[in-house]
Design an enzyme around this catalytic site. Structure first.
Site: not given
Length: 271
Positions: A107, A188-189, A213, A218, A237-240
């Site tokens: 990434i 990341s986290r 993100d 969450e 949390h929509i990175g993917s």
């Protein structure tokens, strides 16, 4: 497993004596007790590579949105109270700025490829230095010490796995090393950042802004101070989260399950 559900604990494992494999979506495995699973003879797979392109896109999207204050600008443009657009509505330049990438895995490297197209200067900190030809391809300079990267970067982007070593990697000390004009971006986290220290740094203008993100928990409690700050962008949390990537993730999980049930080598097995 999808969105870390169900919770894989000893009670569940005892109730599923024939369980052979846990196929987890995404790249992170911090929600899994690998030693516990191994003790029950259960194998683990994830989908680490398919998420990298979309997550890198998300990192750049957050960087651009924060630098040009897109969320604030949108709110102003659609507000019923807006009568004119102020002439001093200013963002910060991306082209020519220095981007520090913490975690130069798949990434992080894809972020560097995108940042190069924006003519950014790229620094990176990683457990291991990349090959010289990989560095040259994106114009990246290795920082053995994270402190050097933090002090020089206009934007700091976090793309590391969550491990005991990266838990709260960015805390009060690290934030104070950053420029007061710098922006922190996290794809990341949430637990890679000391969130209380981040709130304090943003409130006291230790750093300029943050674009996240990921958070912990969450979603955040609705009264959390991060939700009240104008210099923060938070996405869910929509990175993917694109249709194609989520479809392929499902396919890869099914492929791993079928292989495990057939007694074949498991693609993308977490060892």
């Amino acid at each position: 497993m999808w969105y870390h559900k169900p919770d894989i604990n000893e009670e569940l494992l005892q109730s599923l004596p024939n369980l052979k494999v846990v196929a987890s979506s995404g790249v992170g495995i911090d929600h899994l007790d690998l030693k516990l699973l191994s003790s029950y003879g259960v194998k683990v797979s994830n989908t680490p590579f398919i998420v990298s392109t979309d997550t890198a896109d998300m990192g750049m999207a957050l960087l651009l949105a924060s630098s040009r204050r897109l969320v604030e600008g949108h709110e102003m443009a659609v507000s019923p109270d807006t009568e004119y657009f102020p002439a001093d509505w200013l963002g910060v330049e991306v082209s020519g700025a220095t981007l520090g990438i913490v975690g130069m895995g798949t990434i992080g490297y894809k972020v560097a490829e995108r940042a190069k197209a924006f003519e950014m200067k790229i620094l990176y900190h990683n457990r291991n230095q990349r090959k010289k030809e990989e560095e040259s391809a994106v114009g990246a300079v290795y920082c053995k010490k994270i402190d050097d990267l933090l002090q020089q970067s206009d934007f700091v982007l976090l793309a590391v796995n969550l491990t005991p070593q990266t838990h709260k990697l960015i805390g009060k000390r690290e934030l104070e090393l950053m420029k007061p004009t710098a922006t922190l971006i996290n794809v990341s986290r949430g637990l890679v950042v000391d969130q209380d220290a981040l709130v304090e740094a943003l409130q006291n203008k230790v750093i300029k802004a943050a674009a996240l993100d990921v958070t912990y928990p969450e979603p955040l409690p609705r009264d959390h101070p991060l939700l009240k700050l104008k210099n923060v962008i938070i996405t869910p949390h929509i990175g993917s989260a694109t249709k194609k990537t989520r479809w392929v993730m499902m396919e890869e999980m099914a492929e791993s399950i079928e292989a495990a049930l057939a007694g074949l080598p498991i693609p993308r097995e977490v060892l």
